[in-house]
Design an enzyme around this catalytic site. Structure first.
Site, PDB file in Angstrom:
ATOM      1  N   TRP A 131       0.852  -1.195   0.000  1.00 32.17           N
ATOM      2  CA  TRP A 131       0.000   0.000   0.000  1.00 32.17           C
ATOM      3  C   TRP A 131       0.885   1.241   0.000  1.00 32.17           C
ATOM      4  O   TRP A 131       2.086   1.118   0.266  1.00 32.17           O
ATOM      5  CB  TRP A 131      -0.889  -0.010   1.259  1.00 32.17           C
ATOM      6  CG  TRP A 131      -2.233   0.623   1.045  1.00 32.17           C
ATOM      7  CD1 TRP A 131      -2.653   1.827   1.526  1.00 32.17           C
ATOM      8  CD2 TRP A 131      -3.334   0.085   0.303  1.00 32.17           C
ATOM      9  NE1 TRP A 131      -3.939   2.077   1.121  1.00 32.17           N
ATOM     10  CE2 TRP A 131      -4.385   1.026   0.368  1.00 32.17           C
ATOM     11  CE3 TRP A 131      -3.546  -1.081  -0.428  1.00 32.17           C
ATOM     12  CZ2 TRP A 131      -5.611   0.832  -0.268  1.00 32.17           C
ATOM     13  CZ3 TRP A 131      -4.767  -1.275  -1.057  1.00 32.17           C
ATOM     14  CH2 TRP A 131      -5.778  -0.326  -0.968  1.00 32.17           C
ATOM     15  N   ASP A 189      -0.350  10.918  -0.869  1.00 32.53           N
ATOM     16  CA  ASP A 189      -1.446  11.887  -0.809  1.00 32.53           C
ATOM     17  C   ASP A 189      -2.731  11.246  -0.310  1.00 32.53           C
ATOM     18  O   ASP A 189      -2.784  10.029  -0.100  1.00 32.53           O
ATOM     19  CB  ASP A 189      -1.671  12.494  -2.200  1.00 32.53           C
ATOM     20  CG  ASP A 189      -2.237  11.475  -3.183  1.00 32.53           C
ATOM     21  OD1 ASP A 189      -1.795  10.307  -3.148  1.00 32.53           O
ATOM     22  OD2 ASP A 189      -3.116  11.838  -3.976  1.00 32.53           O
ATOM     23  N   GLU A 420     -19.451   6.065  -4.155  1.00 29.85           N
ATOM     24  CA  GLU A 420     -18.265   6.921  -4.217  1.00 29.85           C
ATOM     25  C   GLU A 420     -18.321   7.853  -5.433  1.00 29.85           C
ATOM     26  O   GLU A 420     -18.045   9.039  -5.339  1.00 29.85           O
ATOM     27  CB  GLU A 420     -17.024   6.029  -4.311  1.00 29.85           C
ATOM     28  CG  GLU A 420     -15.711   6.771  -4.379  1.00 29.85           C
ATOM     29  CD  GLU A 420     -14.543   5.805  -4.508  1.00 29.85           C
ATOM     30  OE1 GLU A 420     -13.809   5.660  -3.534  1.00 29.85           O
ATOM     31  OE2 GLU A 420     -14.372   5.172  -5.576  1.00 29.85           O
TER      32      GLU A 420
END
Ligand SMILES: *[C@@H]1O[C@H](CO)[C@@H](O)[C@H](O)[C@H]1NC(C)=O
Ligand SMILES: *[C@@H]1O[C@H](CO)[C@@H](O)[C@H](O)[C@H]1NC(C)=O
Length: 455
Positions: A131, A189, A420
């Site tokens: 990740w 980010d 989403e």
């Protein structure tokens, strides 16, 4: 196949017409908003501590497959808990569970070995797969939310202040000290894709630092010089994200890894402005000229990029996504779509800007005039609070702000569900169902409209 498409088009046309005829007046919009507020509040609660999860687990979404969002992200949880903290129908138990869960994750064994570990499993253990690590906005958002919760409890005479000082504050200090240590280092980010230095991350870090100075001065005497100094240094760094050449704020500097985003445009810049509005210092705030220039550049970009915006009904606002180069479609990579939380951020920003203008007026100048010219015909110069000219401008800005809410209403499901994303061609919902953050973003926008701002 062609017939199916034709039917779909007809259906779209009919729903567009029906929507247009009933949706233009304000009482109708307000009615929908109040209904949606309730649905969003309930949906957020369905996503908190669902069956089989540890108390205080805030799921990003209940979707466990295509995509699997059944984790808690430090960021999403903090942003959602921040909104809940401002709502007095939120129970103290919900906030207490959130805090306890987060305190535990701070000492969980993580691959990052740091407080910037981005996501955790349903039992509170850390996610161990590959990740983007670290994501250093998380501790800053959590610190902001912890201070809001502590303030709510202390101001309301919450029984157990000892618990606040013995448990919440030490955990808060860990996050604050972490920010002091890492703020100038690269991190991933908020979209988890780019390693570099980010406007959004620095903005929330600065808020955490400034809030902590106020918090410790009011409630528990602690040395705050280091936090004050860090806020100052971060502010200096942030100034450098303004691009004279582009005429807007660039989202990231020094991209070392990940998605390339040559435009530098990203709705995260506006999310950051909304997040710091309650500090009321005008520093990259929603009503400030550089942020308004960035709003205009983002809207222009999405307007041309998404086909759905080319046929948009007059009373609807532009469908807004994350950033123009986005290729995440909610399941996989192909083309990026508009997002509900990004669209809601426009409404919220406009209302937060209006609030600022009411206090200090507006200077229409070379930087922000690109924003104002989209709203109404307007000349350079100063528009004073209470003046007719300013009131006219505010009225027109409110109309523009409401259009984005109408866009959300148009593309969400009839039952108030919001995923989403929504499709860039036909507007159907896409990606994780009932993203918790989508609902929190809606509530934030709705509260801004009614001037009950999320802190
Ligand atoms: C809820 O909040 C509003 C202000 O937002 C306040 O006027 C009201 O008294 C609060 N209600 C309760 C039960 O605390
Ligand atoms: C709401 O509508 C969506 C889309 O039609 C559907 O997938 C979802 O199951 C519905 N939710 C509920 C609670 O009925």
């Amino acid at each position: 196949m062609f017939a199916v498409y034709l039917n779909l088009l007809l259906l779209l046309l009919i729903t567009t017409l029906v929507h247009q005829s009933v949706q233009d007046n304000t009482p109708d919009l307000d009615h929908w908003i109040s209904k949606q507020d309730t649905i969003s509040f309930q949906t957020i609660h369905q996503n908190i501590n669902p069956y089989g999860t540890k108390r205080g687990f805030f799921a990003a979404s209940l979707s466990t497959y295509r995509p699997d969002y059944f984790y808690t992200w430090t960021r999403d949880a903090a942003l959602v808990a921040r909104v809940l903290t401002s709502l007095n129908e939120t129970s103290d138990d919900t906030l207490m569970d959130y805090i306890q869960f987060q305190i535990d994750t701070q000492s969980a064994d993580t691959r990052c070995g740091c407080l910037g570990e981005p996501k955790f499993n349903t039992d509170g253990s850390s996610y161990r797969g590959t990740w983007g690590r670290p994501q250093n906005d998380g501790p800053a958002e959590r610190a902001v939310t912890f201070m809001l919760i502590a303030t709510r409890w202390i101001d309301n005479g919450y029984q157990d202040t000892a618990w606040i000082y013995n448990h919440l504050v030490p955990s808060l200090v860990k996050d604050l000290d972490y920010i002091v240590k890492v703020w100038y280092q690269d991190s991933f980010d908020l979209w988890e894709e780019v390693l570099g230095t980010h406007f959004y991350t620095l903005m929330v870090m600065r808020r955490a630092m400034l809030d902590s100075v106020g918090f410790f001065n009011s409630y528990e005497k602690r040395p705050v010089d280091e936090y004050r100094l860090t806020a100052h240094l971060i502010a200096k760094r942030l100034e450098g994200f303004w691009s004279v050449e582009h005429g807007y704020v660039m989202a990231t500097q020094g991209i070392r890894n990940g998605v390339q985003k040559p435009s530098g445009l990203d709705v995260s810049t506006l999310l950051a402005a909304n997040l710091v509005a309650s500090r009321k210092d005008g520093f990259f705030s929603p009503g400030s000229d550089k942020i308004l220039a960035t709003v205009a550049a983002l809207e222009k970009s999405f307007k041309s990029l998404y086909p759905i915006n080319h046929q948009q009904a007059q009373n609807l606002g532009t469908c807004i996504g994350r950033y123009p180069e986005d290729i995440y479609d909610g399941y996989d990579t192909s083309v990026g779509n508009p997002w509900f939380l990004a669209t809601a951020a426009f409404t919220e920003l406009y209302y937060l800007a209006i609030e600022e203008w009411k206090q200090v007026g507006v200077e229409v100048n070379d930087i922000n005039q690109v924003f104002f010219s989209n709203i109404m015909q307007i000349e350079h110069g100063y528009y004073a609070p209470q003046s007719n000219r300013l009131n006219q401008l505010i009225g027109a800005t409110q109309v523009a702000a409401n259009r984005f809410l109408k866009t959300i209403r148009f593309h969400q499901a009839n039952n108030g569900s919001m995923s989403e994303q929504y499709d860039r061609y036909i507007g159907y919902m896409a990606g994780a169902r009932d993203l918790t953050w989508s609902h929190a973003a809606f509530i934030s926008a709705s509260r801004a409209k009614s001037e009950r701002f999320i802190q």
